[in-house]
Motif scaffolding. Structure first.
Motif, mmCIF file in Angstrom:
data_model
loop_
_atom_site.group_PDB
_atom_site.id
_atom_site.type_symbol
_atom_site.label_atom_id
_atom_site.label_comp_id
_atom_site.label_asym_id
_atom_site.label_seq_id
_atom_site.Cartn_x
_atom_site.Cartn_y
_atom_site.Cartn_z
ATOM 1 N N VAL A 32 0.830 -1.215 0.000
ATOM 2 C CA VAL A 32 0.000 0.000 0.000
ATOM 3 C C VAL A 32 0.860 1.259 0.000
ATOM 4 O O VAL A 32 0.483 2.270 -0.598
ATOM 5 C CB VAL A 32 -1.034 0.020 1.154
ATOM 6 C CG1 VAL A 32 -1.993 -1.151 1.029
ATOM 7 C CG2 VAL A 32 -0.394 0.065 2.517
ATOM 8 N N VAL A 33 2.034 1.209 0.635
ATOM 9 C CA VAL A 33 2.945 2.363 0.610
ATOM 10 C C VAL A 33 3.517 2.536 -0.793
ATOM 11 O O VAL A 33 3.514 3.641 -1.342
ATOM 12 C CB VAL A 33 4.068 2.215 1.663
ATOM 13 C CG1 VAL A 33 5.117 3.300 1.480
ATOM 14 C CG2 VAL A 33 3.488 2.278 3.070
ATOM 15 N N GLU A 34 3.991 1.437 -1.397
ATOM 16 C CA GLU A 34 4.570 1.499 -2.751
ATOM 17 C C GLU A 34 3.570 1.990 -3.782
ATOM 18 O O GLU A 34 3.942 2.644 -4.748
ATOM 19 C CB GLU A 34 5.083 0.115 -3.173
ATOM 20 C CG GLU A 34 6.338 -0.309 -2.466
ATOM 21 C CD GLU A 34 6.729 -1.753 -2.776
ATOM 22 O OE1 GLU A 34 5.940 -2.484 -3.411
ATOM 23 O OE2 GLU A 34 7.838 -2.142 -2.364
ATOM 24 N N GLU A 35 2.290 1.687 -3.582
ATOM 25 C CA GLU A 35 1.261 2.092 -4.533
ATOM 26 C C GLU A 35 0.721 3.495 -4.271
ATOM 27 O O GLU A 35 -0.201 3.939 -4.951
ATOM 28 C CB GLU A 35 0.126 1.064 -4.536
ATOM 29 C CG GLU A 35 0.580 -0.274 -5.106
ATOM 30 C CD GLU A 35 -0.521 -1.307 -5.170
ATOM 31 O OE1 GLU A 35 -1.633 -1.056 -4.640
ATOM 32 O OE2 GLU A 35 -0.264 -2.377 -5.733
ATOM 33 N N GLY A 36 1.285 4.193 -3.298
ATOM 34 C CA GLY A 36 0.904 5.579 -3.052
ATOM 35 C C GLY A 36 -0.423 5.749 -2.344
ATOM 36 O O GLY A 36 -1.056 6.794 -2.461
ATOM 37 N N GLU A 37 -0.833 4.747 -1.580
ATOM 38 C CA GLU A 37 -2.114 4.828 -0.875
ATOM 39 C C GLU A 37 -1.991 5.477 0.503
ATOM 40 O O GLU A 37 -3.003 5.676 1.176
ATOM 41 C CB GLU A 37 -2.713 3.435 -0.728
ATOM 42 C CG GLU A 37 -3.055 2.774 -2.053
ATOM 43 C CD GLU A 37 -3.697 1.413 -1.873
ATOM 44 O OE1 GLU A 37 -4.513 1.263 -0.939
ATOM 45 O OE2 GLU A 37 -3.374 0.506 -2.659
ATOM 46 N N ASP A 45 3.505 9.529 0.204
ATOM 47 C CA ASP A 45 4.910 9.180 0.430
ATOM 48 C C ASP A 45 5.104 7.705 0.128
ATOM 49 O O ASP A 45 4.330 6.877 0.578
ATOM 50 C CB ASP A 45 5.311 9.490 1.873
ATOM 51 C CG ASP A 45 6.803 9.600 2.036
ATOM 52 O OD1 ASP A 45 7.497 8.605 1.756
ATOM 53 O OD2 ASP A 45 7.279 10.681 2.421
ATOM 54 N N TYR A 46 6.138 7.395 -0.640
ATOM 55 C CA TYR A 46 6.375 6.025 -1.097
ATOM 56 C C TYR A 46 7.471 5.308 -0.306
ATOM 57 O O TYR A 46 7.851 4.207 -0.655
ATOM 58 C CB TYR A 46 6.766 6.033 -2.583
ATOM 59 C CG TYR A 46 5.697 6.642 -3.463
ATOM 60 C CD1 TYR A 46 4.645 5.874 -3.935
ATOM 61 C CD2 TYR A 46 5.745 7.983 -3.814
ATOM 62 C CE1 TYR A 46 3.651 6.427 -4.734
ATOM 63 C CE2 TYR A 46 4.768 8.553 -4.619
ATOM 64 C CZ TYR A 46 3.732 7.772 -5.082
ATOM 65 O OH TYR A 46 2.757 8.321 -5.866
ATOM 66 N N ARG A 47 7.964 5.919 0.764
ATOM 67 C CA ARG A 47 9.065 5.319 1.532
ATOM 68 C C ARG A 47 8.525 4.360 2.586
ATOM 69 O O ARG A 47 7.865 4.768 3.531
ATOM 70 C CB ARG A 47 9.899 6.412 2.204
ATOM 71 C CG ARG A 47 10.584 7.328 1.207
ATOM 72 C CD ARG A 47 11.305 8.434 1.900
ATOM 73 N NE ARG A 47 10.319 9.390 2.418
ATOM 74 C CZ ARG A 47 10.628 10.412 3.203
ATOM 75 N NH1 ARG A 47 11.875 10.608 3.584
ATOM 76 N NH2 ARG A 47 9.693 11.230 3.617
ATOM 77 N N LYS A 48 8.856 3.088 2.434
ATOM 78 C CA LYS A 48 8.378 2.056 3.363
ATOM 79 C C LYS A 48 9.034 2.190 4.733
ATOM 80 O O LYS A 48 8.434 1.903 5.748
ATOM 81 C CB LYS A 48 8.673 0.663 2.813
ATOM 82 C CG LYS A 48 7.966 0.361 1.518
ATOM 83 C CD LYS A 48 8.417 -0.954 0.970
ATOM 84 C CE LYS A 48 9.807 -0.780 0.390
ATOM 85 N NZ LYS A 48 10.228 -1.846 -0.493
#
Length: 68
Positions: A32-37, A45-48
């Motif tokens: 969900v972070v990588e997909e911009g949710e 934010d795309y940083r896990k």
């Protein structure tokens, strides 16, 4: 808005999502972070491994979490 108290200086984004039961697994949190949710202080934010600190607000699917 839900408040989440941390004991250290920060909590990684994916751990926070799991801790407040917005996702079931760490793998789901990463997706969900990588997909911009996920929004961090109002911005996508795309940083896990983003270090979420007291005063920050994370939003996912209409749920807001304020870290204290």
């Amino acid at each position: 808005m839900t408040e989440f108290k941390i004991t250290g200086d920060f909590i990684p984004m994916i751990q926070l999502l799991k801790a407040v039961n917005l996702v079931q697994t760490g793998g789901e949190a990463q997706v969900v972070v990588e997909e911009g949710e996920v929004k961090y202080n109002g911005q996508v934010d795309y940083r896990k491994r983003l270090k979420v600190k007291p005063g920050d607000v994370v939003e996912y699917r209409g749920q807001q979490i304020k870290v204290i």
